[in-house]
Write a protein that holds these residues in place. Structure first.
Motif, short mmCIF file in Angstrom:
data_model
loop_
_atom_site.label_atom_id
_atom_site.label_comp_id
_atom_site.label_asym_id
_atom_site.label_seq_id
_atom_site.Cartn_x
_atom_site.Cartn_y
_atom_site.Cartn_z
N SER A 106 0.67 21.00 2.06
CA SER A 106 -0.27 22.07 1.35
C SER A 106 -0.06 22.35 -0.03
N THR A 107 1.07 21.96 -0.34
CA THR A 107 1.58 22.05 -1.75
C THR A 107 2.77 20.89 -1.85
N GLY A 108 3.03 20.71 -3.19
CA GLY A 108 3.93 19.83 -3.45
C GLY A 108 3.74 18.77 -4.61
N MET A 109 4.07 17.45 -4.16
CA MET A 109 4.02 16.35 -5.05
C MET A 109 3.97 14.87 -4.22
N VAL A 110 2.87 14.06 -4.58
CA VAL A 110 3.01 12.61 -3.84
C VAL A 110 2.81 11.72 -4.99
N GLN A 111 3.89 10.75 -4.70
CA GLN A 111 3.59 9.42 -5.87
C GLN A 111 3.48 8.30 -4.85
N ALA A 112 2.88 7.15 -5.46
CA ALA A 112 2.78 5.88 -4.69
C ALA A 112 2.72 4.68 -5.82
N ARG A 113 3.55 3.70 -5.27
CA ARG A 113 3.53 2.74 -6.32
C ARG A 113 2.68 1.55 -5.94
N LEU A 114 1.72 1.13 -6.65
CA LEU A 114 0.53 0.28 -6.29
C LEU A 114 0.44 -0.66 -7.47
N PRO A 152 -1.91 25.82 -5.71
CA PRO A 152 -3.32 26.45 -5.48
C PRO A 152 -3.92 26.51 -6.60
N GLU A 153 -3.03 26.85 -7.98
CA GLU A 153 -3.60 27.10 -9.15
C GLU A 153 -3.95 25.98 -10.13
N GLU A 154 -3.24 24.92 -9.81
CA GLU A 154 -3.27 23.55 -10.90
C GLU A 154 -2.70 22.44 -10.20
N THR A 155 -3.45 21.49 -10.86
CA THR A 155 -2.84 19.95 -10.33
C THR A 155 -2.86 19.24 -11.55
N ARG A 156 -1.48 18.51 -11.51
CA ARG A 156 -1.07 17.57 -12.72
C ARG A 156 -1.14 16.23 -12.12
N PHE A 157 -1.43 15.22 -12.97
CA PHE A 157 -1.69 13.86 -12.62
C PHE A 157 -0.59 12.92 -13.65
N TYR A 158 -0.21 11.89 -12.99
CA TYR A 158 0.85 11.26 -13.74
C TYR A 158 0.60 9.67 -13.35
N VAL A 159 0.79 8.81 -14.44
CA VAL A 159 0.89 7.41 -14.30
C VAL A 159 2.43 7.03 -14.92
N TYR A 184 -4.50 24.10 1.49
CA TYR A 184 -4.46 24.04 2.91
C TYR A 184 -3.89 22.66 3.10
N PRO A 185 -3.69 22.35 4.50
CA PRO A 185 -3.06 21.05 4.94
C PRO A 185 -3.90 19.88 4.31
N LEU A 186 -3.32 18.86 3.84
CA LEU A 186 -4.09 17.71 3.38
C LEU A 186 -3.33 16.32 3.91
N GLN A 187 -4.21 15.60 4.19
CA GLN A 187 -3.83 14.14 4.61
C GLN A 187 -3.62 13.12 3.72
N LEU A 188 -2.77 12.17 3.81
CA LEU A 188 -2.47 11.40 2.66
C LEU A 188 -2.99 10.00 3.15
#
Length: 285
Positions: free
Chosen positions: A123-131, A213-220, A234-238
């Protein structure tokens, strides 16, 4: 409609700082099979049937290749969309109901009821994937975090980390679609953008999102390309998936398989006592 955008990619741009985070979900695809305690190899199986939702894929030397085959049936019998997807949970109501994760269009009803599996639902954190995507104009490779919706259907927002459409990527630059989709969450606003980046998305690149809950940052490739003044709480499914949008029912078998590749996935949680307690709620063994 998504907003076209060209981010500042100079040397002074913000870079991804992993200090203050710890890894809580880690996948390098080196095992001979997908780990059942991390992945469900189906695309939203509750809205479909097992033979239609099942992913086609291969594992080889630390790379997951998602595949669309010539004989692969559409995800739903009434449409032509075909999908190979892996995801980190399942939830649905009873057959015939409209309760279930990612009710992203009208008319979806449960066809195959699913047990509740919360393999990784932050429900909070960071996710990264190499594609590494394909330039096939009928395909899209994507990585998303979608509302699990177990507590309430209003917890349905989505963080779109990256959508890579085959017609918009190549050696002269690539367009990456990213942002937040509100779906049934009235507290959020739709905010998607098509970012023109100086990368070739048919080669390996890392796509990430960090959110509160207040901000989302995107990275490449660890460089910040977009910031939104909203997030999800809230809980999110990857979900990581290869879509095919055929132009019609006639498909040339010689054009298959169509593929997209994933080399690694990481999920991070902020450190600290409050977040440490959250990790236990967000993941089941």
């Amino acid at each position: 409609m998504p907003v076209p955008a060209t981010p500042d990619f100079d040397l002074d741009a913000d870079t991804l700082d992993r200090a203050g985070y710890r890894v809580v979900f880690e996948e390098d695809f080196t095992a001979p099979a997908l780990a059942a305690d991390r992945w469900v190899a189906h695309y939203l199986p509750h809205w479909s049937t097992p033979e239609r939702s099942a992913a086609r894929y291969a594992l080889d030397a630390g790379v997951l290749t998602l595949r669309i085959d010539a004989d692969q049936p559409p995800w739903l019998p009434e449409e032509e969309l075909r999908v190979s997807n892996i995801q980190t949970g399942t939830f649905s109501g009873l057959v015939g109901s409209d309760r279930g994760t990612h009710r992203h269009r009208r008319g979806l009803t449960v066809r195959t009821a699913q047990p509740t599996r919360r393999l990784y639902t932050p429900s909070t954190g960071m996710v990264q994937a190499r594609l590494r995507a394909t330039a096939d104009p009928t395909c899209m490779l994507a990585v998303w975090l979608v509302g699990f919706e177990e507590s309430t259907p209003e917890q349905a927002g989505e963080i779109c980390i990256a959508e890579l459409y085959g017609h918009a990527i190549g050696p002269d630059g690539s367009t990456v679609r990213m942002g937040i989709k509100a779906h049934h969450d009235s507290r959020r606003r739709e905010d998607m953008a098509d970012l023109a980046l100086d990368i070739d998305a048919t080669d390996w690149h890392t796509y990430a999102a960090a959110w509160t809950p207040e901000e989302t940052r995107f990275y490449v490739d660890d460089r910040q390309v977009r910031t939104l003044s909203q997030g999800l709480d809230y809980p999110l499914q990857l979900m990581i998936d290869l879509f095919e949008f055929p132009a019609g029912p006639i498909r040339d078998p010689a054009a298959y398989p169509k593929t997209g590749q994933v080399a690694s996935v990481r999920g991070y949680q902020p450190t600290g006592p409050d977040h440490d307690r959250q990790v236990g709620n967000d993941r089941e063994g």
